[in-house]
Design a protein around this motif. Structure first.
Motif, PDB file in Angstrom:
ATOM      1  N   ALA A  34      -0.851   9.881  -9.894  1.00  0.00           N
ATOM      2  CA  ALA A  34      -1.453   9.467  -8.467  1.00  0.00           C
ATOM      3  C   ALA A  34      -1.484  10.550  -7.449  1.00  0.00           C
ATOM      4  O   ALA A  34      -2.553  10.757  -6.924  1.00  0.00           O
ATOM      5  N   ILE A  35      -0.503  11.419  -7.325  1.00  0.00           N
ATOM      6  CA  ILE A  35      -0.515  12.410  -6.607  1.00  0.00           C
ATOM      7  C   ILE A  35      -1.584  13.444  -7.056  1.00  0.00           C
ATOM      8  O   ILE A  35      -2.355  14.120  -6.204  1.00  0.00           O
ATOM      9  N   SER A  36      -1.788  13.846  -8.382  1.00  0.00           N
ATOM     10  CA  SER A  36      -2.549  14.912  -8.745  1.00  0.00           C
ATOM     11  C   SER A  36      -3.882  14.290  -8.746  1.00  0.00           C
ATOM     12  O   SER A  36      -5.007  15.132  -8.489  1.00  0.00           O
ATOM     13  N   SER A  37      -4.250  13.067  -8.428  1.00  0.00           N
ATOM     14  CA  SER A  37      -5.550  12.568  -8.334  1.00  0.00           C
ATOM     15  C   SER A  37      -5.903  12.221  -6.890  1.00  0.00           C
ATOM     16  O   SER A  37      -6.775  11.577  -6.654  1.00  0.00           O
ATOM     17  N   ASN A  38      -4.718  12.585  -6.008  1.00  0.00           N
ATOM     18  CA  ASN A  38      -5.013  12.515  -4.717  1.00  0.00           C
ATOM     19  C   ASN A  38      -5.027  10.961  -4.331  1.00  0.00           C
ATOM     20  O   ASN A  38      -5.826  10.910  -3.105  1.00  0.00           O
ATOM     21  N   ALA A  43      10.784   5.837  -2.927  1.00  0.00           N
ATOM     22  CA  ALA A  43      11.718   6.798  -3.107  1.00  0.00           C
ATOM     23  C   ALA A  43      11.083   7.930  -4.009  1.00  0.00           C
ATOM     24  O   ALA A  43      11.234   9.231  -3.656  1.00  0.00           O
ATOM     25  N   GLU A  44      10.436   7.548  -5.107  1.00  0.00           N
ATOM     26  CA  GLU A  44       9.798   8.484  -5.800  1.00  0.00           C
ATOM     27  C   GLU A  44       8.735   9.486  -5.231  1.00  0.00           C
ATOM     28  O   GLU A  44       8.499  10.420  -5.486  1.00  0.00           O
ATOM     29  N   TYR A  45       7.953   8.612  -4.415  1.00  0.00           N
ATOM     30  CA  TYR A  45       6.829   9.301  -3.743  1.00  0.00           C
ATOM     31  C   TYR A  45       7.406  10.308  -2.752  1.00  0.00           C
ATOM     32  O   TYR A  45       6.837  11.738  -2.857  1.00  0.00           O
ATOM     33  N   GLU A  46       8.527   9.906  -2.099  1.00  0.00           N
ATOM     34  CA  GLU A  46       9.115  10.727  -1.022  1.00  0.00           C
ATOM     35  C   GLU A  46       9.801  11.994  -1.963  1.00  0.00           C
ATOM     36  O   GLU A  46       9.480  13.074  -1.173  1.00  0.00           O
ATOM     37  N   ARG A  47      10.263  11.920  -3.013  1.00  0.00           N
ATOM     38  CA  ARG A  47      11.001  12.878  -3.544  1.00  0.00           C
ATOM     39  C   ARG A  47       9.763  13.949  -4.226  1.00  0.00           C
ATOM     40  O   ARG A  47       9.860  15.083  -3.906  1.00  0.00           O
ATOM     41  N   GLN A  48       8.762  13.161  -4.571  1.00  0.00           N
ATOM     42  CA  GLN A  48       7.669  14.242  -5.157  1.00  0.00           C
ATOM     43  C   GLN A  48       7.012  14.853  -4.089  1.00  0.00           C
ATOM     44  O   GLN A  48       6.227  15.837  -4.302  1.00  0.00           O
ATOM     45  N   THR A  49       6.703  14.224  -2.706  1.00  0.00           N
ATOM     46  CA  THR A  49       5.783  14.813  -1.706  1.00  0.00           C
ATOM     47  C   THR A  49       6.651  15.668  -0.772  1.00  0.00           C
ATOM     48  O   THR A  49       6.386  16.322   0.035  1.00  0.00           O
ATOM     49  N   GLY A  50       8.349  15.561  -1.045  1.00  0.00           N
ATOM     50  CA  GLY A  50       9.221  16.343  -0.385  1.00  0.00           C
ATOM     51  C   GLY A  50       9.193  15.888   1.141  1.00  0.00           C
ATOM     52  O   GLY A  50       9.715  16.836   1.945  1.00  0.00           O
ATOM     53  N   THR A  51       8.798  14.638   1.523  1.00  0.00           N
ATOM     54  CA  THR A  51       9.014  14.346   2.751  1.00  0.00           C
ATOM     55  C   THR A  51       9.235  12.734   2.912  1.00  0.00           C
ATOM     56  O   THR A  51       8.786  12.079   2.103  1.00  0.00           O
ATOM     57  N   ASN A  52       9.982  12.463   3.950  1.00  0.00           N
ATOM     58  CA  ASN A  52      10.182  10.976   4.483  1.00  0.00           C
ATOM     59  C   ASN A  52       8.863  10.253   4.611  1.00  0.00           C
ATOM     60  O   ASN A  52       7.833  10.926   5.570  1.00  0.00           O
ATOM     61  N   TRP A  53       8.442   9.025   4.337  1.00  0.00           N
ATOM     62  CA  TRP A  53       7.169   8.203   4.737  1.00  0.00           C
ATOM     63  C   TRP A  53       7.624   7.392   5.795  1.00  0.00           C
ATOM     64  O   TRP A  53       8.535   6.986   5.807  1.00  0.00           O
ATOM     65  N   SER A  80       0.985  -1.153   0.231  1.00  0.00           N
ATOM     66  CA  SER A  80      -0.007   0.040  -0.013  1.00  0.00           C
ATOM     67  C   SER A  80       0.904   1.190  -0.154  1.00  0.00           C
ATOM     68  O   SER A  80       2.040   1.183   0.645  1.00  0.00           O
ATOM     69  N   PHE A  81       0.627   2.180  -0.759  1.00  0.00           N
ATOM     70  CA  PHE A  81       1.289   3.457  -0.855  1.00  0.00           C
ATOM     71  C   PHE A  81       0.100   4.645  -0.575  1.00  0.00           C
ATOM     72  O   PHE A  81      -0.752   4.938  -1.144  1.00  0.00           O
ATOM     73  N   ASP A  82      -0.085   5.195   0.751  1.00  0.00           N
ATOM     74  CA  ASP A  82      -0.858   5.912   1.199  1.00  0.00           C
ATOM     75  C   ASP A  82      -0.421   7.514   1.188  1.00  0.00           C
ATOM     76  O   ASP A  82       0.383   7.851   2.137  1.00  0.00           O
ATOM     77  N   ILE A  83      -0.880   8.129   0.139  1.00  0.00           N
ATOM     78  CA  ILE A  83      -0.159   9.465  -0.190  1.00  0.00           C
ATOM     79  C   ILE A  83      -0.731  10.645   1.142  1.00  0.00           C
ATOM     80  O   ILE A  83       0.125  11.492   1.564  1.00  0.00           O
ATOM     81  N   GLU A  84      -1.711  10.518   1.584  1.00  0.00           N
ATOM     82  CA  GLU A  84      -2.340  11.380   2.540  1.00  0.00           C
ATOM     83  C   GLU A  84      -1.679  11.028   3.889  1.00  0.00           C
ATOM     84  O   GLU A  84      -1.173  12.159   4.506  1.00  0.00           O
TER      85      GLU A  84
END
Ligand SMILES: NC(=O)c1ccc[n+]([C@@H]2O[C@H](COP(=O)([O-])OP(=O)(O)OC[C@H]3O[C@@H](n4cnc5c(N)ncnc54)[C@H](OP(=O)(O)O)[C@@H]3O)[C@@H](O)[C@H]2O)c1
Length: 324
Positions: free
Chosen positions: A310-314, A234-244, A175-179
Motif C-alpha cells: 500500500a505504501i509503495s503504491s502510495n 500500528a504497522e502503518y505507524e511502524r513503516q511510516t516512522g510516525t504517529n498517525w 479509512s487509512f490515509d497514508i499521505e
C-alpha cells in the motif's frame, strides 16, 4: 478417476478482481492445457492494450455477449472449468450461465460463481443481509437445480488492499490515509478481521483448481491473514516512522449510519452493511480452508506485506464506484 480441471475459461477477466485472477492463472500456465477469456466487444475496444497483452501471454480471447446463449455455449466449447469474476450487477445473470453449462455443455465440469468476498452463509442472520441476496439466489439455484456441474465458492472475505486503504469520500466507514497520516478505525479497534490481498485471491483460486477434489461442491473459506484495525494502524505507524491521527466509528454508530444509508437510498448502503458485518466478526473462523488446498502462511501475504504494498503504491482509494 478424480476430476482434473485443466482448461479454464474466465468471465470478467478485466474487472477489479478478474485481473488478479487471470494474472495468477497465467503465472501457473504450465498446470493448464488452455486458458481462455470471454469478453464483450466494448471491452475489447476500451481495454485494447489489456486484451492484446493477454493474447501475447497465450490466453485465447473469445468475444461475445454474456447474455446470449449461443455466444456463451460457443465460448464454453473446449473448456472444463468456468471461473466467473463478473461484477455485482451481473451476479444473478450467472443463473443462466450455470443452467446453460448444465444442460448443454457436457464438457464443463466445474463452475466458480463470482464470490471472492464476504461469507454469505456465515450464520443464521446472513440470509437477511441485503447485499447477499443476489449471490444467495445463485447458490439456491445451484442447490435446487444443478446435478452434474460441480461448483466451488471461493470466499475470501474483504480485500486487504481495499480495507487498509483511504476512503476519502466517507472516512467514517474506515479509512487509512497514508499521505495525511490519518486513520478512522471501525468498532473498538480491537475487533479481529480476516483479509485477503487481491494477489492472494488469484493464488488461492489456482490452488483450488489444483486441488479439485478438496474444492469440490463447497464454499472454501480462505484468507491471507487475521488482524485488527489497531494492528493495521500500528504497522502503518511502524513503516511510516510516525504517529498517525486516529478517530473511531463505533459499531453502534456504524449501525446508525447503515440504517440511514438504506433509508436515504445512498448508493454506498451495501458498503455500510458489509463493513458492519466485518466489524461484528463475520470474517472470523476457528479454522480456514487454506491448508485444505495446500496453502500455508508462508505462501500468502502478511499484514506487513500488505502495508508495504500500500505504501509503495502510495495508497489507493478503498473503492471505486461499483467495487463491493
Ligand atoms: N472482497 C471484496 O472486498 C470485494 C471487493 C470488490 C468486489 N468483490 C467481489 O468480486 C466479484 C467481482 O467484482 P468486481 O468488482 O471485480 O467486478 P467488476 O470489476 O465490476 O466487473 C467485472 C467484469 O464483469 C464483466 N461484465 C460483463 N458484463 C457486465 C455487465 N453488464 N455489467 C457489469 N460487468 C459486466 C466485465 O467483464 P469484461 O472484463 O469481460 O468486460 C467486467 O470487467 C463480485 O462477486 C464482487 O462481489 C469483492
Amino acid at each position: 478417476m478424480a476430476t482434473e480441471l485443466k482448461s479454464v475459461l474466465v468471465l470478467g477477466a478485466t474487472g477489479v478482481i478478474g485481473q488478479y485472477i487471470i494474472r495468477s492463472l497465467i503465472e501457473a500456465q504450465a498446470s493448464f492445457d488452455r486458458l481462455a477469456v470471454f469478453t464483450s466487444p466494448s471491452t475489447v475496444e476500451k481495454k485494447a492494450k489489456e486484451i492484446e497483452s493477454l493474447e501475447e501471454k497465450g490466453v485465447q480471447v473469445i468475444v461475445g455477449d454474456l447474455t446470449n446463449q449461443e455466444n456463451v455455449l460457443k465460448a464454453y466449447e473446449g473448456s472444463d472449468t468456468v471461473i466467473s469474476c463478473v461484477g455485482r450487477n451481473m451476479i444473478k445473470a450467472q443463473i443462466d450461465l450455470i443452467r446453460w453449462a448444465e444442460e448443454s455443455s457436457p464438457n464443463i465440469k466445474r463452475f466458480f460463481p463470482s464470490e471472492y468476498g464476504t461469507d454469505i452463509e456465515y450464520g443464521p442472520e446472513s440470509v437477511f443481509e441485503k447485499p447477499h441476496q443476489a449471490k444467495l439466489a445463485v447458490r439456491n439455484y445451484i442447490k435446487s437445480s444443478i446435478r452434474r456441474v460441480e461448483y466451488t465458492y471461493l470466499v475470501t472475505g474483504p480485500y486487504a488492499d481495499l480495507y487498509i486503504a483511504k476512503l476519502s469520500q466517507n472516512p467514517c466507514l474506515g479509512s487509512f490515509d497514508i499521505e495525511e497520516k490519518k486513520a478512522t478505525l471501525l468498532g473498538s479497534g480491537d475487533d479481529p478481521i480476516s483479509l485477503t490481498t487481491m494477489n492472494n485471491v488469484g493464488k488461492l483460486l489456482v490452488a483450488a483448481l489444483r486441488n479439485p477434489t478438496a474444492s469440490r461442491n463447497r464454499a472454501l473459506r480462505v484468507n491471507s491473514f487475521t488482524t485488527t484495525p489497531k494492528r493495521i494502524l500500528a504497522e502503518y505507524e511502524r513503516q511510516t516512522g510516525t504517529n498517525w491521527d486516529v478517530s473511531y466509528t463505533s459499531l453502534d454508530d456504524l449501525k446508525k449510519l447503515e440504517k440511514n444509508a438504506w433509508e436515504s437510498g445512498d448508493s454506498l448502503a451495501a458498503i455500510y452493511t458489509l463493513r458492519r458485518i466485518w466489524t461484528e466478526g463475520g470474517t472470523i473462523y476457528e479454522f480456514t480452508d487454506n491448508e485444505l488446498i495446500g496453502m500455508h502462511p508462508e505462501d500468502l501475504d502478511s499484514l506487513e506485506d500488505a502495508i508495504t504494498m500500500a505504501i509503495s503504491s502510495n495508497g489507493q482509494e478503498a473503492f471505486r464506484s461499483g467495487d463491493l
